[in-house]
Design a protein around this motif. Structure first.
Motif, short mmCIF file in Angstrom:
data_model
loop_
_atom_site.label_atom_id
_atom_site.label_comp_id
_atom_site.label_asym_id
_atom_site.label_seq_id
_atom_site.Cartn_x
_atom_site.Cartn_y
_atom_site.Cartn_z
N LEU A 1 0.84 9.26 1.41
CA LEU A 1 0.21 10.68 1.52
C LEU A 1 0.22 11.32 2.77
O LEU A 1 0.07 13.40 3.06
CB LEU A 1 -1.71 11.42 1.39
N LEU B 1 7.41 9.82 -3.63
CA LEU B 1 6.52 9.28 -3.39
C LEU B 1 4.77 9.23 -4.37
O LEU B 1 4.28 8.32 -4.05
CB LEU B 1 6.03 9.63 -2.27
N THR B 2 5.43 10.17 -4.63
CA THR B 2 3.95 10.31 -5.70
C THR B 2 3.73 9.06 -6.35
O THR B 2 2.66 8.73 -6.76
CB THR B 2 4.09 11.83 -6.13
N GLU B 3 5.30 8.83 -7.17
CA GLU B 3 5.31 8.19 -8.41
C GLU B 3 4.73 6.54 -7.64
O GLU B 3 4.04 5.78 -8.17
CB GLU B 3 6.57 7.43 -8.63
N ARG C 1 2.88 5.94 -4.87
CA ARG C 1 1.45 6.12 -5.11
C ARG C 1 0.95 5.14 -6.15
O ARG C 1 -0.56 4.45 -6.15
CB ARG C 1 0.86 7.34 -4.77
N ALA C 2 1.65 5.75 -7.57
CA ALA C 2 0.40 5.46 -8.48
C ALA C 2 1.16 4.10 -8.34
O ALA C 2 -0.40 3.69 -9.26
CB ALA C 2 0.92 6.25 -10.13
N ARG C 3 1.56 3.56 -8.89
CA ARG C 3 2.33 2.52 -8.66
C ARG C 3 1.37 1.28 -7.57
O ARG C 3 1.08 0.17 -7.99
CB ARG C 3 3.92 1.49 -8.57
N LEU D 1 -0.91 7.60 -16.31
CA LEU D 1 0.74 8.01 -15.78
C LEU D 1 0.99 6.77 -16.14
O LEU D 1 2.27 6.62 -16.27
CB LEU D 1 0.05 7.70 -14.59
N LYS E 1 -4.03 14.16 -7.20
CA LYS E 1 -2.31 13.89 -6.57
C LYS E 1 -2.42 12.84 -5.85
O LYS E 1 -1.88 12.38 -5.76
CB LYS E 1 -2.29 14.79 -5.17
N GLY F 1 -1.42 10.07 -8.01
CA GLY F 1 -0.38 10.24 -8.35
C GLY F 1 -0.19 10.68 -9.50
O GLY F 1 0.48 10.98 -10.55
N TYR F 2 -0.78 11.68 -9.78
CA TYR F 2 -0.43 12.88 -10.62
C TYR F 2 0.24 14.04 -9.34
O TYR F 2 0.09 13.69 -8.59
CB TYR F 2 -1.73 12.93 -11.18
N SER F 3 1.17 14.13 -10.15
CA SER F 3 2.97 14.80 -9.61
C SER F 3 1.96 16.54 -9.58
O SER F 3 0.85 16.81 -10.48
CB SER F 3 3.94 14.94 -10.40
N ASP F 4 3.24 16.82 -8.22
CA ASP F 4 2.30 18.94 -7.97
C ASP F 4 2.66 19.69 -9.12
O ASP F 4 1.97 20.50 -9.90
CB ASP F 4 3.88 18.78 -7.23
#
Ligand SMILES: Nc1ncnc2c1ncn2[C@@H]1O[C@H](COP(=O)(O)OP(=O)(O)O)[C@@H](O)[C@H]1O
Ligand SMILES: [Mg+2]
Lengths: 247, 382
Positions: free
Chosen positions: A66, A89-91, A93-95, A122, B291, B294-297
């Motif tokens: 984060l 990084l966002t992807e 985190r999701a995984r 997602l 966010k 994992g949700y994108s901006d």
């Protein structure tokens, strides 16, 4: 075994090396983390303790992708996350990460089911697959009968259990819990900790948890203290004495 | 769309606020449609005007007459096909409030010059034979409940005193929706019999048709040159230029309407922009959670824009639909005061586009704020 001296092996699941984190507020610099090392192996349950403002949340945010360190390097399951773009990084985190914060975890206008489903939206899973994953996750936290309740219709403890279900529903590499019981009474905190223990014991999850409650910390397999920007090993816990001396 | 439920749930979170915002859009778009209709009515000149028609008035002003003897001279100018003439009659039916335009016409050439106003042949023939005959537009006939065969008295104001009696011999309809169906036509011969000797043989203005619209400039110049330095100099214009000048007499209506319209939309933008900003600020921790997991901006920006767009669309469509219902009613209420009020499809399309634009712009700023917000800062703030 958890290591804090930088001597962990290449095979550790989570590896942090020489982490510095400096905040700039006004003209003033605050060095929160200074050369911090950490190695956590898969399946461990680690509690971080330390006085308020010692940098526990900062550390968790860095490990969860984060925020980025001022210096140093974090590797999770072989991926170095410290140099990823914010989109990647966002992807990531999701995984790989399941988050449980102290509060404000749930979207108040969505039901428990819909909240737990959020990470799965997602993915490429079909509607039926999503449903079965969500139902399994809510089953693990014992809330199969509250699927269609909104957060305001749930107790604080139940809300945190829904949050746990959401954190595990996409089967992440590890869970990060920042004061997960900070807002709960003793009984609800106990229930939540029992579930987290089961996740580690029965489902072999890796859990990193921040708490300043020694009774809660005692349920972890190891306790680390944040002290002057680095981690130091605490006593290995024995349920009766807890982690005495830490306020 | 699997995210539809999230967007819907967010929309419905504060129902009163949602209704008020949708209401703002509806009111603004209703107002827009109404202003556009009034503006159209005043600017109609261009679409009513025949491209091949010229109007000839007295150079001094339209209320000064021209001699009837000009007709044959004008007809001799190459490029002129047919010519007719009119006078403004300006009589009152019972009460001054009952205004409608009345024209003295020349039955011989009226239908050749202005073919878009249709009168059935049998009615027209009856009119031509009837010295006291009148043809009336469908809207005016409906307004006063006049039927063929009715006898109608009009009180003259310009051309003498007392009532003149007319027989309604026919009712005309416009070919196109924008055609003016409020006029009342009386015969030149009847008019000539009654006016005083000093003004006999004088027409209010001429309208002529050209062989080809391409001749407009040349023929206009030729006509005005023909009568230059005479006691009755002329001013010849295309019909659309003439109508545009006519509208200018009422002041700059277009400017007024555009100004009001702009203010309406700017106000709408401020109101909805502010509402969206408040709504996004209240949800800061929720966006942080989205966010974190994992949700994108861009997904976050999309949620905010989708919300404001849906509000704009629902409100806009409601406002435009109510204008579709209300404009005919208003048109009835304003009978005769303005040219026909017609809500054109292009007004509706433009209204919808404006609503969408306002929706997008008002969602954009808060949406970008939510997009750029960092999870750690957002979670620390609460
Ligand atoms: N975004 C930030 N900007 C400036 N200072 C910060 C920021 N985040 C944390 N800090 C500071 O860093 C220190 C550690 O904060 P934090 O990690 O939240 O501590 P803990 O969770 O142990 O209570 C505190 O002094 C805090 O004020
Ligand atoms: Mg903290």
């Amino acid at each position: 075994m958890v290591k804090v001296d930088g001597s962990g092996s290449q095979s550790s699941l989570i590896q942090a090396r020489d982490l510095d984190k400096t905040y700039r507020r006004g003209g003033e610099e605050i060095d929160v983390l200074q050369g911090l090392n950490l190695d956590v192996e898969a399946g461990e349950f680690v509690a971080f303790m330390g006085p308020s403002g010692s940098g526990k949340s900062t550390l968790l945010n860095l490990l969860g992708g984060l925020d980025v360190p001022t210096r140093g390097r974090i590797t999770v399951a072989g991926d170095e996350i410290t140099h990823m773009s914010s989109g990647r990084l966002t992807e990531w985190r999701a995984r790989h990460v399941g988050f449980i914060f102290q509060m404000y975890n749930l979207i108040p206008v969505l039901t428990a089911f819909q909240n737990v489903e959020l990470p799965l939206l997602l993915t490429k899973l079909s509607k039926a697959e999503r449903r079965s994953h969500v139902e399994t996750a809510l089953g693990v936290v014992g809330l199969s009968d509250r699927m269609n309740h909104y957060p305001r219709q749930l107790s604080g403890g139940q809300e945190q259990r829904v949050t746990i279900a959401r954190a595990i529903v996409s089967d992440p590499t590890f869970l990060l819990c920042d004061e997960p019981t900070g807002d709960l009474d003793r009984k609800s905190a106990d229930d939540v900790m029992t579930i987290i223990e089961e996740l580690v014991g029965r489902h072999h999850k890796t859990v990193l948890m921040v708490t300043h409650d020694p009774v809660v910390a005692a349920r972890a397999s190891s306790i680390l203290h944040l002290d002057k920007g680095v981690l130091v090993e605490g006593k290995h816990t024995t349920p009766l004495t807890g982690a005495g001396g830490v306020a | 769309m699997k995210f539809a439920r999230i967007i819907l749930a967010n929309l419905l979170r504060k129902k009163v606020r949602l209704l008020l915002t949708i209401g703002s859009f509806a009111v603004a778009l209703f107002l827009f449609a109404f202003l556009a209709v009034v503006n159209d009515a005043f600017q109609r000149g261009a679409d009513v005007a025949g491209a091949d028609r010229l109007v000839i008035i007295n150079r001094t002003s339209i209320i000064n007459p021209l001699p009837l003897s000009y007709r044959d001279k004008i007809l001799r100018i190459p490029g002129v096909k047919v010519i007719t003439h009119n006078n403004w009659f300006g009589a009152v039916y019972k009460d001054e409030k009952n205004f409608f335009p009345q024209f003295v016409i020349d039955p011989e050439n009226q239908r050749q010059v202005i073919p878009e106003l249709l009168v059935p042949d049998d009615q027209w023939n009856a009119f031509v034979k009837d010295r006291q005959g009148a043809i009336v537009g469908a809207r005016t006939a409906e307004r006063f409940g006049w039927k063929i065969g009715d006898r109608v008295p009009l009180m003259v104001t310009i051309w003498g005193t007392g009532n003149w009696e007319f027989n309604i011999d026919g009712i005309y309809h416009g070919k196109r929706p924008q055609d003016d169906e409020t006029q009342f036509w009386l015969q030149w011969d009847y008019f000539q019999e009654h006016v005083s000797a000093g003004i006999k043989g004088q027409v209010g203005w001429y309208v002529l048709r050209l062989d080809s619209p391409d001749d407009a400039v040349r023929v206009s110049k030729a006509i005005d040159a023909e009568f230059a330095n005479s006691p009755f100099e002329t001013k010849t214009e295309t019909e659309s230029a003439f109508l545009a000048n006519w509208v200018k007499q009422f002041g700059n209506i277009k400017f007024l309407i555009i100004t009001i319209g702009t203010i309406v939309f700017l106000t709408l933008l401020l109101v909805t922009g502010n509402t969206m900003a408040i709504s996004v600020r209240e949800r800061t921790p929720e966006f942080a959670v989205f966010k974190a997991i994992g949700y994108s901006d861009r997904a976050v920006l999309f949620f905010v824009l989708a919300e404001s767009l849906i509000i704009a669309l629902i409100g806009g469509i409601l406002g435009l639909l109510s204008s579709v219902v209300a404009v005919p009613v208003l048109a009835k209420g304003l009978n005769g005061l303005l040219p026909a009020l017609v809500l054109s499809p292009s007004t509706l399309v433009l209204g919808l586009i404006l609503a969408i634009l306002v929706g997008l712009i008002s969602g954009m700023l808060p949406g970008l704020t939510a997009m750029h917000m960092r999870v750690v800062t957002a979670l620390r703030r609460v």
